[in-house]
Design a protein around this motif. Sequence first.
Motif, short mmCIF file in Angstrom:
data_model
loop_
_atom_site.label_atom_id
_atom_site.label_comp_id
_atom_site.label_asym_id
_atom_site.label_seq_id
_atom_site.Cartn_x
_atom_site.Cartn_y
_atom_site.Cartn_z
N SER A 16 -13.15 13.09 -3.72
CA SER A 16 -13.24 11.63 -3.48
C SER A 16 -11.89 10.96 -3.67
O SER A 16 -11.48 10.16 -2.83
N VAL A 17 -11.23 11.29 -4.79
CA VAL A 17 -9.95 10.63 -5.10
C VAL A 17 -8.90 11.01 -4.06
O VAL A 17 -8.22 10.13 -3.51
N GLY A 19 -9.40 12.12 -1.06
CA GLY A 19 -9.83 11.56 0.23
C GLY A 19 -9.45 10.10 0.35
O GLY A 19 -8.95 9.67 1.39
N ALA A 20 -9.66 9.36 -0.72
CA ALA A 20 -9.33 7.93 -0.72
C ALA A 20 -7.82 7.72 -0.56
O ALA A 20 -7.38 6.86 0.19
N THR A 23 -6.66 8.69 3.10
CA THR A 23 -7.03 7.76 4.17
C THR A 23 -6.56 6.33 3.92
O THR A 23 -6.83 5.45 4.74
N ALA A 24 -5.84 6.13 2.81
CA ALA A 24 -5.30 4.78 2.54
C ALA A 24 -4.22 4.46 3.57
O ALA A 24 -3.43 5.35 3.93
N TYR B 21 -15.63 7.53 -3.29
CA TYR B 21 -14.70 7.38 -2.16
C TYR B 21 -14.72 5.94 -1.65
O TYR B 21 -13.66 5.34 -1.44
N LEU B 24 -13.04 3.51 -4.24
CA LEU B 24 -11.58 3.69 -4.33
C LEU B 24 -10.89 3.18 -3.07
O LEU B 24 -9.84 2.55 -3.15
N SER B 25 -11.50 3.43 -1.90
CA SER B 25 -10.92 2.94 -0.64
C SER B 25 -10.84 1.42 -0.66
O SER B 25 -9.88 0.84 -0.16
N MET B 28 -8.02 0.37 -3.02
CA MET B 28 -6.68 0.73 -2.53
C MET B 28 -6.24 -0.12 -1.35
O MET B 28 -5.06 -0.19 -1.04
#
Lengths: 95, 150
Positions: A16-17, A19-20, A23-24, B21, B24-25, B28
């Motif tokens: 998850s981390v 992936g985030a 894709t930022a 996810y 966090l997205s 961010m």
Amino acid sequence: MKKIKWSIMALTIVASVSGAFATAPQHDCRTDQQYYWTGGGFMPTGVWAVNYLCDASSNTCTYTTDGFGHYFPCRTGDYRVLPAITNETTTKKKK
Amino acid sequence: MFKRQVLLECISALLILLFLYASLSKFMDFYTFTGEMLNQPLPHYLSRFLIWFIPITEILLCIALLFERTRLAGLYASLGFMTLFTIYSIFIVFNFFGRIPCSCGGVIKRLTWKQHIVFNLFFVTLSVWGIILQRRKIFKSITITQNSFV
């Protein structure tokens, strides 16, 4: 069982981390000055979500410029101006 | 029993993956997320509340799903959360609000609203399945403890 559980959970958190982070957005064009197409030229937009919005569609809503007369698509959607909140309306509300 | 336990862990892991996810997205790319939330056809005071409420709730859900004691509550909360979002997506698809805003949140924002519904329904099903498995597990452990006292 506990070992399996925490292995699955650790893997999930890492996925998850990362992936985030992956894709930022790297350079976000939306942080630059935005322009919209009036039909005859480009005009600077106001503040996103305050003065204008982009409704869902595949059209280009706003553009950015390199300063040399080139404009690049940024936000997608249909450009929509939001009604401005003027001093007149706020004083009316106060009354 | 072992297979069921692994399945339960996998269901919880998938839900954690989604919520962690997604939250966090949002954090961010908070500027975009704020704009997209304000673009939703909701009253601005509600959107402003949801800007903080949604990502924080998603993180709390992850914590709840992680631990055995709070997992059932976490699964119920996930079910509620995903059901609400599915209902909202259905309203959007049927043009209930008069306009269709963008769909948001990391890679998930590339999905259309119809794809969003299918995606959400998958996680709703997963939550229901998780609740059934967790309840069975709790019920079994209670009967085992009761039998040991007889």
